[in-house]
Design a protein around this motif. Structure first.
Motif, short mmCIF file in Angstrom:
data_model
loop_
_atom_site.label_atom_id
_atom_site.label_comp_id
_atom_site.label_asym_id
_atom_site.label_seq_id
_atom_site.Cartn_x
_atom_site.Cartn_y
_atom_site.Cartn_z
N SER A 1 -1.67 -31.11 47.51
CA SER A 1 -1.26 -32.51 47.56
C SER A 1 -2.44 -33.42 47.21
O SER A 1 -3.60 -33.09 47.50
CB SER A 1 -0.75 -32.86 48.95
OG SER A 1 -1.83 -32.95 49.87
N TRP B 1 6.88 -29.06 42.82
CA TRP B 1 7.59 -29.90 41.86
C TRP B 1 8.61 -29.06 41.12
O TRP B 1 8.29 -27.96 40.65
CB TRP B 1 6.61 -30.51 40.86
CG TRP B 1 5.68 -31.53 41.43
CD1 TRP B 1 4.56 -31.29 42.17
CD2 TRP B 1 5.79 -32.95 41.32
NE1 TRP B 1 3.95 -32.47 42.53
CE2 TRP B 1 4.69 -33.51 42.01
CE3 TRP B 1 6.70 -33.81 40.69
CZ2 TRP B 1 4.48 -34.89 42.09
CZ3 TRP B 1 6.49 -35.17 40.78
CH2 TRP B 1 5.40 -35.70 41.47
N LYS B 2 9.82 -29.59 41.00
CA LYS B 2 10.87 -28.95 40.21
C LYS B 2 11.35 -29.98 39.20
O LYS B 2 11.89 -31.02 39.57
CB LYS B 2 12.02 -28.48 41.11
CG LYS B 2 11.59 -27.47 42.16
CD LYS B 2 12.73 -27.07 43.08
CE LYS B 2 13.64 -26.09 42.39
NZ LYS B 2 14.63 -25.50 43.35
N GLU C 1 2.43 -29.03 47.66
CA GLU C 1 3.72 -29.61 47.27
C GLU C 1 4.29 -28.83 46.09
O GLU C 1 3.55 -28.27 45.28
CB GLU C 1 3.58 -31.09 46.94
CG GLU C 1 2.57 -31.39 45.85
CD GLU C 1 2.27 -32.88 45.74
OE1 GLU C 1 2.29 -33.57 46.78
OE2 GLU C 1 2.02 -33.34 44.61
N GLU D 1 13.04 -32.59 42.04
CA GLU D 1 12.64 -32.51 43.45
C GLU D 1 11.12 -32.48 43.57
O GLU D 1 10.43 -31.85 42.76
CB GLU D 1 13.24 -31.26 44.11
CG GLU D 1 12.98 -31.16 45.60
CD GLU D 1 13.67 -29.96 46.26
OE1 GLU D 1 13.78 -29.96 47.49
OE2 GLU D 1 14.09 -29.04 45.52
N LYS E 1 8.84 -31.49 46.84
CA LYS E 1 8.91 -31.02 48.22
C LYS E 1 7.49 -30.87 48.77
O LYS E 1 6.69 -30.07 48.26
CB LYS E 1 9.64 -29.68 48.30
CG LYS E 1 9.81 -29.15 49.71
CD LYS E 1 10.65 -27.88 49.74
CE LYS E 1 12.10 -28.16 49.40
NZ LYS E 1 12.96 -26.96 49.58
N GLU E 2 7.17 -31.64 49.80
CA GLU E 2 5.86 -31.55 50.43
C GLU E 2 5.94 -30.52 51.57
O GLU E 2 6.82 -30.61 52.42
CB GLU E 2 5.45 -32.93 50.95
CG GLU E 2 5.23 -33.93 49.82
CD GLU E 2 5.05 -35.36 50.30
OE1 GLU E 2 4.09 -36.00 49.87
OE2 GLU E 2 5.88 -35.81 51.10
N LEU E 3 5.03 -29.57 51.55
CA LEU E 3 5.09 -28.44 52.47
C LEU E 3 4.25 -28.69 53.72
O LEU E 3 3.11 -29.13 53.64
CB LEU E 3 4.61 -27.17 51.78
CG LEU E 3 5.36 -26.78 50.49
CD1 LEU E 3 4.86 -25.45 49.97
CD2 LEU E 3 6.87 -26.73 50.73
N GLN F 1 12.78 -21.42 52.62
CA GLN F 1 12.41 -22.78 53.01
C GLN F 1 11.82 -23.58 51.85
O GLN F 1 11.80 -24.82 51.90
CB GLN F 1 11.40 -22.73 54.15
CG GLN F 1 11.92 -22.09 55.42
CD GLN F 1 10.86 -22.01 56.50
OE1 GLN F 1 9.98 -22.87 56.60
NE2 GLN F 1 10.91 -20.97 57.32
N VAL F 2 11.33 -22.90 50.83
CA VAL F 2 10.64 -23.58 49.74
C VAL F 2 11.55 -23.76 48.53
O VAL F 2 11.59 -24.83 47.92
CB VAL F 2 9.36 -22.82 49.35
CG1 VAL F 2 8.65 -23.50 48.18
CG2 VAL F 2 8.42 -22.70 50.55
#
Length: 260
Positions: free
Chosen positions: A159, A249-250, A247, A218, A220-222, A46-47
């Motif tokens: 975050s 970061w990629k 979150e 990307e 992505k906020e979890l 999921q991550v």
């Protein structure tokens, strides 16, 4: 040690003191058949912290702690190196390496100034390592230096919204009101320990990453899943289901030559 900045010396002493309380988490994650991330143990499926082509890649974990992320990378076929500021955390990592017969280099030092060669890695990764315990204006340029062109930097942090809502004491959970300013966000200190954390708002972090030659792929906020539990006291699962506590970061090191 005298060459380390003040915040790194404080964090080294604090993490050496905390190390025993993180042995069990390290042992649990080393034994896990697949990666899970953050305070809510969200599965890698999921991550997506790891790139699809991790096998055969040179990787460095910046602020590795007990080095379970490096262990996951090694089992996935990567060639990881771990660096951490805490000798006692690394002692646990070496013990777990022996228990699991998984071997890779471990370095005692600061991820702000690794001393490693330029462009030696395809992947740099941090889950609550350098990503919050090192100054981003120092460790992110260092990560850029360590990566080859096209290399990937992946890091998990808290975050900015959470950091504006947490209290000065870890036993007081985040509320629904802002307790801190967003403008000027950078260095955080706490009333109940001697550690120093670093957190940037999105605009500042984006500017820093771009200035270091990264292209953002990307953010992505979890979200904490329903029924999630945690041993942390500064945020509740209910809060984390409504708002992002973490979150990912990629970002990728640009292969385009930069012009002045």
């Amino acid at each position: 040690m005298s060459d380390l900045p003040e915040h790194a010396l404080r964090n080294r002493a604090q993490w050496d003191a905390w190390a025993d309380s993180f042995v069990e988490k390290g042992r649990r994650n080393w034994a896990s058949p697949s990666p899970n991330w953050g305070m809510w143990a969200i599965p890698e499926s999921q991550v997506g912290m790891f790139p699809d082509d991790v096998a055969g890649r040179d990787a460095i974990e910046l602020g590795c702690g007990t080095a379970y992320v490096s262990a996951w990378l090694a089992r996935a076929g990567a060639r990881p190196v771990g660096i951490d500021n805490s000798a006692r955390q690394l002692a646990t990592a070496r013990e777990l390496q022996r228990e699991h017969s998984v071997d890779f280099p471990l370095i005692h030092g600061s991820a702000e100034r690794t001393g490693l060669h330029d462009a030696g890695f395809d992947l740099a990764i941090s889950e609550y390592g350098a990503s919050i315990w090192c100054d981003p204006y120092v460790w992110i340029p260092e990560a850029a230096r360590l990566l080859r062109p096209g290399g990937l930097l992946v890091f998990l942090v808290n975050s900015p919204l959470l950091m504006m809502c947490v209290a000065d004491l870890a036993v007081d959970p985040a509320g629904t009101q802002l307790r801190r300013d967003q403008f000027g966000m950078h260095r955080f200190e706490w009333d109940d320990d001697d550690s120093v954390e670093f957190h940037l708002p999105h605009g500042e972090l984006i500017r820093l990453l771009r200035d270091c030659g990264f292209v953002i792929e990307e953010l992505k906020e979890l979200q904490a899943p329903r029924g999630a539990t945690t041993t942390e006291t500064f945020v509740t699962p209910e809060w984390a289901h409504r708002w992002p506590t973490e979150e990912v970061w990629k970002v990728r090191k640009d292969t385009t030559p930069r012009t002045v």
